[in-house]
Design a protein around this motif. Structure first.
Motif, mmCIF file in Angstrom:
data_model
loop_
_atom_site.group_PDB
_atom_site.id
_atom_site.type_symbol
_atom_site.label_atom_id
_atom_site.label_comp_id
_atom_site.label_asym_id
_atom_site.label_seq_id
_atom_site.Cartn_x
_atom_site.Cartn_y
_atom_site.Cartn_z
ATOM 1 N N LEU A 143 16.005 -15.285 5.081
ATOM 2 C CA LEU A 143 15.380 -16.526 4.611
ATOM 3 C C LEU A 143 13.939 -16.583 5.098
ATOM 4 C CD1 LEU A 143 15.477 -19.271 3.247
ATOM 5 C CD2 LEU A 143 16.559 -20.207 5.287
ATOM 6 N N PHE A 144 13.757 -16.203 6.344
ATOM 7 C CA PHE A 144 12.415 -16.203 6.928
ATOM 8 C C PHE A 144 11.473 -15.257 6.173
ATOM 9 C CE2 PHE A 144 9.327 -14.430 9.950
ATOM 10 C CZ PHE A 144 8.670 -15.589 10.323
ATOM 11 N N ARG A 145 11.948 -14.052 5.947
ATOM 12 C CA ARG A 145 11.122 -13.063 5.234
ATOM 13 C C ARG A 145 10.705 -13.587 3.866
ATOM 14 N NH1 ARG A 145 10.956 -7.643 7.297
ATOM 15 N NH2 ARG A 145 9.911 -7.137 5.346
ATOM 16 N N ARG A 146 11.665 -14.186 3.187
ATOM 17 C CA ARG A 146 11.376 -14.703 1.856
ATOM 18 C C ARG A 146 10.310 -15.793 1.913
ATOM 19 N NH1 ARG A 146 13.890 -15.594 -3.118
ATOM 20 N NH2 ARG A 146 12.339 -16.724 -4.327
ATOM 21 N N VAL A 147 10.398 -16.656 2.913
ATOM 22 C CA VAL A 147 9.414 -17.734 3.062
ATOM 23 C C VAL A 147 8.027 -17.158 3.317
ATOM 24 C CG1 VAL A 147 8.674 -19.602 4.606
ATOM 25 C CG2 VAL A 147 11.028 -19.520 3.795
ATOM 26 N N VAL A 148 7.941 -16.171 4.216
ATOM 27 C CA VAL A 148 6.641 -15.566 4.517
ATOM 28 C C VAL A 148 6.068 -14.905 3.265
ATOM 29 C CG1 VAL A 148 5.452 -13.796 5.857
ATOM 30 C CG2 VAL A 148 7.157 -15.241 6.962
ATOM 31 N N GLU A 149 6.908 -14.181 2.548
ATOM 32 C CA GLU A 149 6.460 -13.544 1.305
ATOM 33 C C GLU A 149 5.858 -14.559 0.332
ATOM 34 O OE1 GLU A 149 9.796 -10.080 1.061
ATOM 35 O OE2 GLU A 149 9.509 -11.311 -0.735
ATOM 36 N N ASP A 150 6.586 -15.654 0.142
ATOM 37 C CA ASP A 150 6.112 -16.664 -0.807
ATOM 38 C C ASP A 150 4.791 -17.287 -0.368
ATOM 39 O OD1 ASP A 150 8.322 -16.116 -2.262
ATOM 40 O OD2 ASP A 150 9.370 -18.009 -1.880
ATOM 41 N N VAL A 189 2.463 -15.933 1.544
ATOM 42 C CA VAL A 189 1.372 -14.971 1.391
ATOM 43 C C VAL A 189 0.972 -14.830 -0.075
ATOM 44 C CG1 VAL A 189 0.715 -12.561 1.670
ATOM 45 C CG2 VAL A 189 1.956 -13.719 3.482
ATOM 46 N N LYS A 190 1.968 -14.774 -0.945
ATOM 47 C CA LYS A 190 1.656 -14.672 -2.373
ATOM 48 C C LYS A 190 0.852 -15.873 -2.856
ATOM 49 C CE LYS A 190 5.368 -11.636 -3.840
ATOM 50 N NZ LYS A 190 6.814 -11.656 -4.108
ATOM 51 N N ALA A 196 5.557 -10.114 9.577
ATOM 52 C CA ALA A 196 4.591 -10.813 8.737
ATOM 53 C C ALA A 196 3.467 -9.892 8.255
ATOM 54 C CB ALA A 196 4.027 -12.009 9.494
ATOM 55 N N LYS A 197 2.979 -9.049 9.138
ATOM 56 C CA LYS A 197 1.814 -8.235 8.784
ATOM 57 C C LYS A 197 2.134 -7.270 7.643
ATOM 58 C CE LYS A 197 -1.419 -5.502 11.464
ATOM 59 N NZ LYS A 197 -1.819 -5.205 12.850
ATOM 60 N N ASP A 198 3.297 -6.654 7.717
ATOM 61 C CA ASP A 198 3.691 -5.740 6.643
ATOM 62 C C ASP A 198 3.776 -6.459 5.308
ATOM 63 O OD1 ASP A 198 3.804 -3.883 8.578
ATOM 64 O OD2 ASP A 198 5.950 -3.472 8.429
ATOM 65 N N ILE A 199 4.417 -7.606 5.326
ATOM 66 C CA ILE A 199 4.549 -8.365 4.086
ATOM 67 C C ILE A 199 3.181 -8.692 3.529
ATOM 68 C CG2 ILE A 199 5.405 -10.499 3.063
ATOM 69 C CD1 ILE A 199 7.493 -10.610 5.295
#
Lengths: 204, 204
Positions: free
Chosen positions: A52-59, A61-62, A114-117
DNA sequence: GTCTATAATAAGATAGAC
DNA sequence: GTCTATCTTATTATAGAC
């Protein structure tokens, strides 16, 4: 309640809570409450907290990148570009302060997530804001509109003057004992301040 | 192992872990491991996580203030003051980057804890760095060395240009695809950059 | 897809011996 | 003051009915 809507509700709530409290500070129950759904549904849609966290960070950043692209300025001169960029950028920051705290904190805390995303997302969208500004600078230097310079130095000063005030304002207003209207005035003056300081430094 | 030493070990370890992971991300067990002591001793000396955290924040803020006081410059002109201040400040930041991330994050996340401690500590030490710089600026304006200006505006620009690069460097170096030696060079150039930009803006 | 109930685990805190 | 063992609570995660 149909699928798409619930998923959206959860994502929006997760974003609010993660940004406010950080990855560890956020509670799944709190996110569920914020979304107004059963806690179990967070696991149903996103398996676990990590995903869930990864998805939030992705969104985030996009959205950030799209906003920056939207901020892009069609201008004939660098002076005009700079003026407009600062204006739009500060407006954008006013409404998105919290995202920057969150991203910078999470990046430093755990670079691998976060940085990779962020880098992946930048690349999938054809370049970074840094590339964009560097190109503008180099063109203007070649055209003789501004003095020769190292583009990263200027980009860094621009970012500093733009972004940092929003970062420290909560602390700065206490430490400087500024009341709310004084803070408001200061941020209003900021656009001209930043432009004047930078332009005086680089104009031919 | 005597009392004083254990307490010191725990405090140093707690600082390392809290600064790295934040209040919620830090684990009591992790702090104990870092200190090389039994986990139970953290409770013996500091009762609970909350109090240990408060103590760590207090110590950091005090050290920060002392450092700023040490940075204070005896200079005859504002130009000289500014030059020296930037030089020392950037040196200081180089060795204390992480503290700023941590403090700003914790302040924003839960204003009532870190912010109160910071203000109390400032006050108990006779004033804020902001007061100090404001006084210098106003004196120099009166003496006609620099143009009339709003002190908070200048202080904010100074702080932005000084501090922000350290904040974003991890991200900036990726996004700008700068290698380590390029980052090193950029930070080296920074002192002159910051001074030149600011001084050109305010000199009479 | 959504719910209630509950398991599993992680983490902070304490008791009591030495 | 320090340790081991243990309790308690908080939190994530899953099972199973509807």
């Amino acid at each position: 309640m149909d699928e798409a809507k619930t998923e959206e509700l959860i994502l929006a709530a997760a974003r609010t809570i993660f940004v406010r409290k950080g990855k560890e500070g956020a509670r799944m129950q709190e996110i569920a409450n914020e979304a107004g759904v059963n806690k179990m549904l967070l696991h149903y849609y996103f398996r676990n907290k990590e995903q869930l966290f990864r998805r939030v960070v992705e969104d985030i950043v996009k959205q950030l990148i799209i906003s920056v692209v939207r901020i892009s300025v069609q201008a004939d001169t660098f002076r005009e570009f700079l003026e407009t960029f600062i204006d739009r950028h500060i407006d954008f920051l006013k409404s998105n302060q919290d995202i920057f705290y969150f991203l910078l904190w999470e990046i430093r805390k755990d670079e691998t997530i976060a940085k990779d995303i962020i880098m992946e997302t930048f690349m999938s969208m054809g370049g970074t804001p840094f590339d964009y500004i560097t190109e503008k600078i180099n063109d203007a230097v070649e055209a003789g509109e501004i003095r020769p310079m190292h583009a990263p130095d200027f980009a860094l000063s621009l970012a500093s003057l733009d972004i940092f005030p929003f970062f420290v304002m909560p602390l700065f207003s206490s430490v400087g004992r500024l009341n709310e209207s004084q803070v408001e005035e200061l941020l209003e003056r900021r656009k001209q301040e930043v432009f004047r300081v930078l332009w005086n430094d680089i104009k031919r």
